[in-house]
Scaffold this active site. Structure first.
Site, PDB file in Angstrom:
ATOM      1  N   SER A 113       1.042  -1.178  -0.363  1.00 13.29           N
ATOM      2  CA  SER A 113      -0.053  -0.194   0.312  1.00 13.29           C
ATOM      3  C   SER A 113       1.334   1.282  -0.230  1.00 13.29           C
ATOM      4  O   SER A 113       1.735   1.168   0.362  1.00 13.29           O
ATOM      5  CB  SER A 113      -0.663   0.348   1.384  1.00 13.29           C
ATOM      6  OG  SER A 113      -1.601   1.657   1.159  1.00 13.29           O
ATOM      7  N   LYS A 161       0.475  -3.464   4.238  1.00 13.39           N
ATOM      8  CA  LYS A 161      -0.696  -4.245   4.088  1.00 13.39           C
ATOM      9  C   LYS A 161      -0.134  -5.447   2.735  1.00 13.39           C
ATOM     10  O   LYS A 161       1.104  -5.405   2.000  1.00 13.39           O
ATOM     11  CB  LYS A 161      -1.197  -3.052   3.205  1.00 13.39           C
ATOM     12  CG  LYS A 161      -2.562  -2.117   3.891  1.00 13.39           C
ATOM     13  CD  LYS A 161      -3.327  -3.105   4.319  1.00 13.39           C
ATOM     14  CE  LYS A 161      -4.394  -2.940   2.926  1.00 13.39           C
ATOM     15  NZ  LYS A 161      -5.537  -1.921   2.521  1.00 13.39           N
ATOM     16  N   ASN A 204      -2.124  -6.876   0.149  1.00 11.72           N
ATOM     17  CA  ASN A 204      -2.935  -6.960  -1.070  1.00 11.72           C
ATOM     18  C   ASN A 204      -2.866  -8.403  -2.155  1.00 11.72           C
ATOM     19  O   ASN A 204      -1.586  -8.024  -2.227  1.00 11.72           O
ATOM     20  CB  ASN A 204      -3.506  -6.060  -1.784  1.00 11.72           C
ATOM     21  CG  ASN A 204      -3.845  -4.778  -0.733  1.00 11.72           C
ATOM     22  OD1 ASN A 204      -4.202  -4.081   0.224  1.00 11.72           O
ATOM     23  ND2 ASN A 204      -2.846  -3.750  -0.458  1.00 11.72           N
ATOM     24  N   ARG A 239     -27.869  -3.657 -43.845  1.00 10.56           N
ATOM     25  CA  ARG A 239     -26.895  -2.938 -43.562  1.00 10.56           C
ATOM     26  C   ARG A 239     -27.229  -2.031 -41.871  1.00 10.56           C
ATOM     27  O   ARG A 239     -28.175  -0.922 -41.782  1.00 10.56           O
ATOM     28  CB  ARG A 239     -26.342  -1.816 -44.255  1.00 10.56           C
ATOM     29  CG  ARG A 239     -24.644  -1.183 -43.669  1.00 10.56           C
ATOM     30  CD  ARG A 239     -23.368  -2.467 -43.625  1.00 10.56           C
ATOM     31  NE  ARG A 239     -23.718  -3.272 -44.623  1.00 10.56           N
ATOM     32  CZ  ARG A 239     -23.035  -3.156 -45.980  1.00 10.56           C
ATOM     33  NH1 ARG A 239     -22.868  -2.216 -46.113  1.00 10.56           N
ATOM     34  NH2 ARG A 239     -23.190  -4.386 -46.962  1.00 10.56           N
TER      35      ARG A 239
END
Length: 449
Positions: A279, A285, A287, A318
């Site tokens: 982090s 952290k 993660n 079309r």
């Protein structure tokens, strides 16, 4: 190149690597689009030569001109030239005719812009889809290794966010594998039948009559695409089936990514990725970045699939707008699904399973997840069995220590009844069946290659 100037032909330099799509970004870049469009134009001229409609020397000249244009053409310049006509084929054909110095009839033979764009999109889808498929297979292999390694590793199953009954980590991973294999098998099938497009101005092949079907088949063969049954200018099932299949694949990726994100949370602590992310503000952290970004990329896919499905009402011969809405949308679906699968593969192939945390969380309720077994045993001794066990569970008392229970059952017998490894049902058998199918699929895939 200045910091503000766009890269020539590649729009995803900042975010594609984050979401696992750097390889796919190149395969679906503006320059890749130009290359695919030119590949189709070359195939048109070579098909015309094969059917005696132009000279072989003309086909060689067009191929040479296309090669030089692919190397030199600035996507931004082509984009500006495309604005007036609403697609890139119109100015690209003019440039190719100028560069080839052949009779005008030798370039874009009998085709309309949609023939070239649709076929180029199928080429890009086949190439990028192959990358996405390889990523799915790699993620499935990661799930298979986890299922085999933890076939008998007990953990708590969770339903509606609550602890339910015992299962094994292998059975959880086998569930991931089941969906990933299904998604990969279906994507492989869909990619194998992507058709070329060739119909001419109004989808009647009038400009190359009576060679229309032979012409379309020759173009398809030259490009390695499936032969179209008929022009599909406004019959968009090749596009919708591919988009829907990729949407299913994205869902198959999102499920294990979500599980990993939750199980890697501090409170669960049951898994961690091989290279967890940090982090910018919180040094502690760790993660699960690969699973997080897989989940993020996969979440964007259903909305894009809905755009494709809501654009199927191509009017008459079309479409005005519905066709144009497909180009970037389908490319984004390919990029995001393939990137999500890449990130999931990174997550699963480097996932650490923390069995101590699995054991801790399995024992968190003091055996309450097996209260049903205690109730049945206690019922042989008292009519109040259910209320006794319910009261103990609500009060968060260990069932092998609750006096109302141990008054009728020996604590050691209760502990044996609460042993989660004795109430796994067919968890290990499920792992074996899913792994057997995975091995069979891998053998079949290998044989096909």
């Amino acid at each position: 190149m200045s910091p503000s100037s766009p890269d020539a032909g590649y729009r995803g330099l900042l975010f594609d690597p984050v979401f696992g799509a750097d390889e796919l970004g190149v395969a679906l870049s503006d320059r890749a689009w130009i290359g695919a469009l030119l590949d189709v134009e070359v195939a048109l001229t070579r098909a015309a030569a094969a059917l005696g409609r132009v000279e072989n020397t003309h086909a060689d000249a067009v191929a040479t001109a296309a090669t030089s244009l692919a190397e030199e053409l600035d996507p931004a310049d082509l984009g500006r030239r495309s604005a007036a006509g609403g697609n890139a084929v119109i100015p690209l054909v003019s440039l190719l005719r100028e560069r080839a110095d052949t009779p005008a009839r030798a370039v874009h033979v009998g085709a309309t812009s949609q023939d070239v764009l649709d076929t180029a999109l199928m080429l890009l889808a086949r190439r990028a889809g192959g990358i996405a498929l390889a990523n799915l297979r790699s993620a499935a292999d990661g799930a298979a290794r986890l299922a085999a390694a933890h076939r008998e590793t007990p953990m708590v199953a969770r339903t509606l966010g609550q602890q339910a009954l015992p299962t094994t980590f292998g059975a959880l991973a086998a569930g991931w594998l089941l969906s990933l294999d299904d998604a990969a098998t279906e994507l492989e099938r869909v990619l194998s039948v992507l058709p070329a497009q060739y119909g001419g101005a109004a989808g009647t092949l009038a400009a190359v009559h009576p060679d229309g079907f032979a012409f379309a088949d020759t173009v398809a063969d030259m490009l390695g695409l499936a032969r179209p049954v008929a022009p599909w200018h406004t019959a968009r099932t090749p596009i919708t089936i591919l988009a829907s299949t990729l949407g299913v694949a994205a869902g198959a990726v999102a499920k294990p990514a979500t599980d990993v994100v939750l199980m890697a949370s501090t409170e669960f602590g049951e898994v961690s990725e091989d290279a967890p992310g940090g982090s910018s503000a919180m040094p502690h952290k760790r993660n699960p970045v690969a699973a997080i970004t897989a989940r993020a990329a996969a979440r964007r896919v259903p909305g894009l699939v809905s755009t494709i499905l809501s654009s199927t009402d191509h009017e008459f011969q079309r479409a005005a707008g519905a066709w144009h809405a497909e180009w970037e949308t389908l490319a984004d679906i390919l990029r995001l699904t393939g990137g999500a699968a890449h990130q999931l593969s990174t997550s699963l192939n480097g996932l650490h399973v923390h069995t101590d945390a699995l054991d801790r969380n399995l024992a968190l309720t003091g055996g309450a997840i097996l209260a049903e077994k205690i109730t049945a045993a206690l019922a042989e001794h008292t009519d109040d069995a259910r209320s006794i066990v319910t009261d103990a569970a609500v009060a968060s008392r260990r069932l092998d220590e609750d006096p109302a229970i141990t008054a009728h059952l020996d604590p050691q017998d209760v502990r044996e009844l609460l042993d989660p490894t004795r109430y796994l049902g067919h968890a290990t058998d499920i792992v074996d069946r899913v792994l057997a199918r995975h091995d069979s699929t891998n053998r079949a895939t290998g044989d096909a290659r």
